[in-house]
Design an enzyme around this catalytic site. Sequence first.
Site, PDB file in Angstrom:
ATOM      1  N   HIS A  85      -3.861   4.657   4.398  1.00 56.98           N
ATOM      2  CA  HIS A  85      -5.013   3.736   4.349  1.00 56.98           C
ATOM      3  C   HIS A  85      -6.173   4.393   3.595  1.00 56.98           C
ATOM      4  CE1 HIS A  85      -8.338   1.198   5.501  1.00 56.98           C
ATOM      5  NE2 HIS A  85      -8.895   2.185   6.158  1.00 56.98           N
ATOM      6  N   TYR A  89       3.163   5.843  11.622  1.00 57.29           N
ATOM      7  CA  TYR A  89       3.460   4.470  12.041  1.00 57.29           C
ATOM      8  C   TYR A  89       4.323   3.686  11.076  1.00 57.29           C
ATOM      9  CZ  TYR A  89      -0.618   3.871   8.959  1.00 57.29           C
ATOM     10  OH  TYR A  89      -1.490   3.915   7.901  1.00 57.29           O
ATOM     11  N   ARG A 135       0.852  -1.190   0.000  1.00 58.89           N
ATOM     12  CA  ARG A 135       0.000   0.000   0.000  1.00 58.89           C
ATOM     13  C   ARG A 135       0.886   1.237   0.000  1.00 58.89           C
ATOM     14  NH1 ARG A 135      -2.685   0.975   5.363  1.00 58.89           N
ATOM     15  NH2 ARG A 135      -1.255   2.721   5.445  1.00 58.89           N
TER      16      ARG A 135
END
Lengths: 326, 365
Positions: free
Chosen positions: B263, B272, B259
């Site tokens: 998100h 993160y 990815r």
Amino acid sequence: MAEITLVEAVTMALAHEMEQDPTVVVFGEDVGVNGGVFRATAGLQKQFGDERVIDTPLAEVMIAGMCVGMAAQGMKPVAEAQFEGFMYPMVDHLVNHAARLRHRTRGRLTCPMVVRAPWGGGIHAPEHHSDSNEATWAHFPGMRTVIPSSPSRAYGLLLAAIRDPDPVVFLEPKRIYRWQKETVEDSGEELPLDVCFVLRDGTDITLVTWGAMVKETMEAAQALAEQGISAEVIDVATVAPIDMDTIIESVEKTGRCVIVHEAPKHCGVGAEIAASLADNAIWHLKAPIKRVTGYDTVMPLYRNEMNYMPSCKRIVHAAEQVLRFE
Amino acid sequence: MASTIASFKVDYYQYLDPDGRLVEGSQIPALARDMKELVSLYRLMTLTRVFDKKAVALQRTGKLGTYASSLGHEAAHVAIGSAMREEDCFAPMYREYAAQFYRGVKMSDVLLYWGGDERGNDFSGPKHDFPWCVPIATQCLHAAGAAMAYKLYKQPRVAVTVVGDGGSSKGDFLEAINAASAWKLPLVLVIVNNQWAISVPRSKQNTAKTLAQKGIAGGLPSIQVDGNDLIAARWAMDKAVAAAREGRGASVIEMMTYRLSDHTTADDARRYRPQGEVDSAWNKEPLLRMRKYLMDQGFWDEVKEEELLDECAERVQAAVEDYQHAVSNDPQSIDSMFEYMFKNMPHHIEEQREYAKQFPAEGDH
């Protein structure tokens, strides 16, 4: 024409609709060879084969989710949750998908599925087998919750539920599965959803109930009659959406109302009915509305369950309190 | 005495490496030589990427709601969409736009959906395809149900669904594997493993070496492929779809990808995720290697690339205009909120509709 029980009426309705409509399939744990733990699907697999009456792996999420998939592709699955207490894993699929597929897709896909479940207490069942969770389902927009209270209503309402173009949760009061027998013709005639049934006419007080509590409520009406009090008894039958017109009309006549349900009082369907009466019929009320319900406790194990369940005595007591107001 | 009664292996397939070279020593699928098809699929991958960038920009400028980017997943998604027939059924999660574009869903449909308008879900693709599915992994069971319907109707149709690495931890995915195995359903379960479930890395979902092996546990043939390699991903899809259509049952394909985006636009992955990991993933992304391969084979060049980018920009702009026209000039009425609850509108909803119409929300929204 034979007299049949409520559970036999369920079987008869399933068989009738499977015969009429090849897209109807029965789907659930132990529904096939075994005919269901309460025998509601007895003989159906023999009659229709194992591609129409399908024994599933033991997985309630899967049962609900696959019914959504089948229904969206033009089938009419009738799932059986073995007991109402095992329906909770189905919530995600019922609420997030079945109940809103039509809305989400602007009607492109729909979800004409039924989840049947033996429901309610009073049969000395083990833990997690006796809940009255109709308010859980009634709260969610986009699906119907239907509860029969006699063999003829089980037959007619289940036919209507299967034929309905939207999802229906069909809760079968297991305590009265075999309580009374009735002559029910296998006519294929459905009964209307979203409509209350007036089971007894009266002029002094309206008793509103559904499911197995119809038994105690009718007994209470009889006890009141012996005191010279004329009670009207209404079986709500479809607890979502509720036919408030019939209930309001009755309360306009009697001016008094007691609502009886086995489920906990807090946020029960009775609260919705009482609030609607307060909203729409308060000037006709001669007395406060009373609710006779299960308690806001978990359903106790069976040695205590009859202390939990509303009894004829509790219903008569509530009616007497309400009747004290002139 | 103990004896082994079951053992398993998971095969990994890669045909086009990150440098755009065919992997030596392997039986290369025919697709690798079908330059016309590859160019066509490359064009769709590129269109999807241009669309994606625009959608994120629209969100950043307040013209679109939260949007889930598909950046980096293009090869996996194109492989899925292009392996299916129109009559097959696709049950997506919520970022498989390239698969859906291949099936006829319009870019303006995607924008409508993320732009807060249900008409996006009434999309232009096959009318039996499922809408986007946000609750995670539930779509696996809807696809299994669709596959069950096709099996019972004896129709040669296949249901295909996608789940993420995070979604593979949910019961719905495992129950779909179980059901597909028990009934030999015409189903293809694709795990698009992009390494991150919002902020939770793949390593924290479980310690299994692969996610594909969950399919093996349930009795399904299961493989892992390089999901950034269009040739491998499509080869795996073709094989699985054919098996399903021919009555040989379901399979699981784990497509390894990354990815490259947050998100969704509501997320900030910098909180993160180490930048070094993202930088190195960019070297393995799917368009880069396919472009190199096509150029090496003499079927693509810089001029064609520039022309394609211009064409994509124009098409995306037209889709944006369609979207903006729909929400500005032809918005859904208050009635629409009530109209689709039931086929036959119950009385209380009718009452609420009439009430709601007296109180339309004010201002821009």
